[in-house]
Design an enzyme around this catalytic site. Sequence first.
Site: not given
Length: 915
Positions: A525, A555
Site C-alpha cells: 500500500d 502503489e
Amino acid sequence: MNRPHSFHSSSPHIALRCALAVGAVACGTALAAPPDIADCDAPHFARTLHPAQVDATPEHARAHWLDRHLLRWPGVEATPDSRYRLYHAADASLIARPGTRVLGHDGALDLAVRAAAIPSELAERFRFVGDGVTLETRADDATLSALHRGQLLLVREDAKGRILDATALQPAGAFDDLHRDARALDDLGAMPTVDDTRFRLWAPSAQAVSVCLYADDSAPADAVHPLVRDDRTGSWSLSLLGDLSRRAYLYLVDVFVPGTGIVRNRVTDPYSVALGNDSRRSFILDLDAPALKPAGWDTHLAPALAQPTDMVIYELHVRDFSRDDASVPAAERGRYAAFAETGSHGVNHLRRLHAAGVTDIHLLPVFDLATVPETGCVEPDVPDAAPDSDAQQAAVMAVAARDCFNWGYDPFHFNAPEGSFASDAADPAARIVEFRRMVQALHALGLRVGKDVVYNHTSASGQHPLSVLDRIVPGYYHRYDANGVVELSTCCDNTATEHAMMAKLMVDSAELWVRHYRIDSFRFDLMGHQPRAAMLELQARVDAAAGRHVPLIGEGWNFGEVADGTRFVQASQLSLGGTGIGTFSDRARDAVRGGGPSDRGEALAANRGWIHGHTDDALLRRQADLIRVGLAGTLRDYRMTAHDGVERALSEIDYAGQPAGYAMRPDEVVNYVENHDNHTLFDIGVFRLPPDADADTRVRTQVLALATTAFSQGIAYLHAGVELLRSKSLDRNSYDSGDWFNRVDWTGAKHGFGTGLPPAQDNRDDWPRMQPLLADADRIRPSQADVLRTRDMTLDLLRIRASTPLFRLAAAEDVQQRLRFPGNGPDGDPRLIAGHLDGRGMANAGFAEVLYAINTADEALVLDVPDLAGRAWTLHPVHASPDAADSRPRTDARIDADRGRFTIPAGTAVVFVAH
C-alpha cells in the site's frame, strides 16, 4: 521540581558526572519508583510519573538531530550576539519562557556553530530540512545516550542566558547513529526455547523497561520483571528460565513523552507474533512449534511461478470471500477457515479462475487490524428500503465503528494475523493455525498467496490507545513536518521507513510472513512513501528466506511530503526502473475508465472512458495511445507510432504532465482497470454509459475493459467480482461501508446495485446524481444470466492470455521486437485497437503469430494489415470452441487472409492466430 539556575553548567563533565551517578541514565531518572505488579493491571494504560511544564516549553520540534553530534535548526541563523545550548531534564521539568532563563534543568551542553559542510551522506538524508544554523556537540556517547532519555530543549540565548528562541528536536538522526548496531538485532520480540524465554525491545529513549506476565488473555498479572539496557543498541533484554509459551505479556516503558512528561506506558510488543482478543496482550509463542502447524504444513509445496509476468492476480478480502456464501458453514463465514471448504461456491469459483489462468490470490490486509472488534462485533439491521433510499446506509453507518467489516488499512501489529477472521480471537494459536490452513488450502487449489501490506502508516500515534510504536520510542517511528507534527498524507499517521529501525521493522516483518506463513508475494500500500533502498533490502531478505524470488508490487504514487524525491529516492513509478519491483499503472486504467479516481460532481458522468462510447475524436485518440502504452507494458523505451503519426518512445508520450512510459522491464508494471479503491468498473459505467444502455452493452463494456488487462504485457491484476459486474451501489470508498455495500455473490443471483444510496461520509455531495440512477435499478441491475455471461467471457480472456507466453514477455527487448500496433496513426479509427505479436523463433510460443483487436464501436470495424496477408489465420481456439462464452467472434468475425483484412464485430475483443 525547579532547580536554582546556579545549578546550570555548560560543562559536559558535570552532565556526565550526573549521568554516571545514576548508572548511565540522565540525572533524575531514579526519581521514579520501579514498577510493581499493580502497574501491570492498572485501569489506564499510561501513568504520568513526572508531568512536563506544558505551558512553559515550546510545542514544536523544529530542529533535527542529523547524527549523534550534529544538529540543524532551520530558519535560524548564527549571530555573534547569541549562543546555543542543549538543556536537559531527566524528569521533564524544563521551563523555558522567552526573555527569561531556562529553569528546571539538570544541566546544559554548549553547542558550537559548525561552519564546515556536513558530510555528504547527512546532506543527502536531510536535504528536506531547510537552511539554518548547524550545531555540534563534542559530548561522548555515554553522555548523549543518557541525555536522550529525558527532556531536551535547544535554546538560542543572549549573553546573559535569556531565551531568544527555543525548540524541541526530532531525534531520528541521533538514534540511527548512536544505536546503529541495533539494525543487526535478530531477536526482537519474545522468543521461547526449551530452556528459557528471551525478551528484547528496542527503546533507546526509555528510562526503564519491565515486562508483565499473565497466565492468559484475561488473568491478572502474576509477575513483573525489569529488563536490562544495552547502551550499544538501545535495546532492553531479559532471559527467564523455562519455556513460557502461551503466556501473555505486556511491557512497561518509562519514557519521556513530549507534551506530557515522563510516562509509564503499558504497551504490547511491536514484534508480537501472537495476540489475544482485541490485541490487548501479546503472547509468547514459537511459530516453529509443531502444535501451530496444520498437518503437512512443512512439506506442502507452493505452486511454481516461472516468471513474474506469468502472474494473474485476484485481489480478495477474507470476509468478502465467504460472508454471504450460504454453502459455507455459518461458523466459518467471513473467516480463514472458509478457504478450506472445498465444496463451497467461493472455492468452486476460485477453482474456476485458476483453471482459466489466475495464478495468485492477493488478500487484503490480514495482519492485526485496529478497527474491527475481534469478538462481539455487531451486524447492522438493514431495512428493506427503496433502491435509492438513504435508510440502508444510515443503518450500516450507525454501527460502523462496532461492525465486523473494514478493508483493514489500519495496522495495529504488523507480525500477527488478524483475530476477527479466526474462530477464537482469545486463543492466540487459533489465528496462526487457521491462517496457515488457509494458505495451505489455496496452494492446494494451485493458487499462490499474496499479502497486502501497509507499512506506510499506523492507525494512531502519540499516546492514543491504538498507538504502539510511538508509546515505546516517542518521536521516532513516524514522519514529521517542519514543526514536528505527524504527517498524515497517507490518510493516517505516516511512518518513516527512511529511519533505520522503522525500515528494519518493515523488512523483518515481511521476512516473517514469508518464512513462517509461506507468503508468495506482496502488494505494498502506498509504496511510493517508502525509500527505494528499503524496498531493495526487503527484496533481498524475502528472496533469501523463501529460497526463490518473491515478487513485490505496490502503489508507486508520487504525492505528499515525500513527492518528487523530497526526502529520499522513493519506491515510486518513476524511480523503480531496473529493480524488478512492480507498480500499478494508472496510464491505461484512466484511459479505459475515463477521468481519474478522484472524480466527483459533473466529472462522474462527463469524464467518459475509451470503453464508454463517446464521440470526442481527439480524446479517443489520446486514450487509445495510453491504452497502447499499457498493452506495451508501460515500457519507458518502447517505441510506437502515436495517434499523430509520429514515432515516439513511450516516455515521450504525455500522461498528466508525466512520462506515460516509465518501466524498464515488463514485470515492473501491474495492469488493472478495477481494484478495491474507488468506484467499481460497473458503477463508473452507470455514470458514463449512455442513459439508455442495455444489459448487453454493460456486459460488453466490462469485458472490453478487462481485455485491455488480459492482453497487456506485464502483470495482470483483477479485483474480486470484476468478472461478476460487481457493484457497491455507487460507493466511491467502501473501506468502512460494512458487509452490505461490499458483498459478493459467487452464484450471480444477488447483485449489489440498487441496495441504497452509498454512505454519506464519502458520497453525500453526489447523492443527487446517484439517486435517479439507483431509482432505475430494475433496468440497470444485471440479471444472473448477465453476470454469469460476463464471468465466462472474462474466463475466456484469461484462457487466451494463458495460452501463449507472447502475452507475458519477460524482457523489454522482446516486447519491442515482437509487439507492434497495426492500424494506429492519424488514419486509424481510435475506437479499434489492435496488437500483433510475433512468435516466430520463440520456443513454446504456441503460435507463430497472434493478432488481437478490441472494438468499442457499436458497429463492425475493418482492420487492414496488408503485411499480414498470406498467412493461415484462424480464430484463437478459445473463440472457435463451441463452448466459447461470446459467440460473436465465431459468428461475426471475418478473415480475408489474402488481403490481410480482419473484420472485428461490434463491442468485441477478438484474437486471431497463425501457426
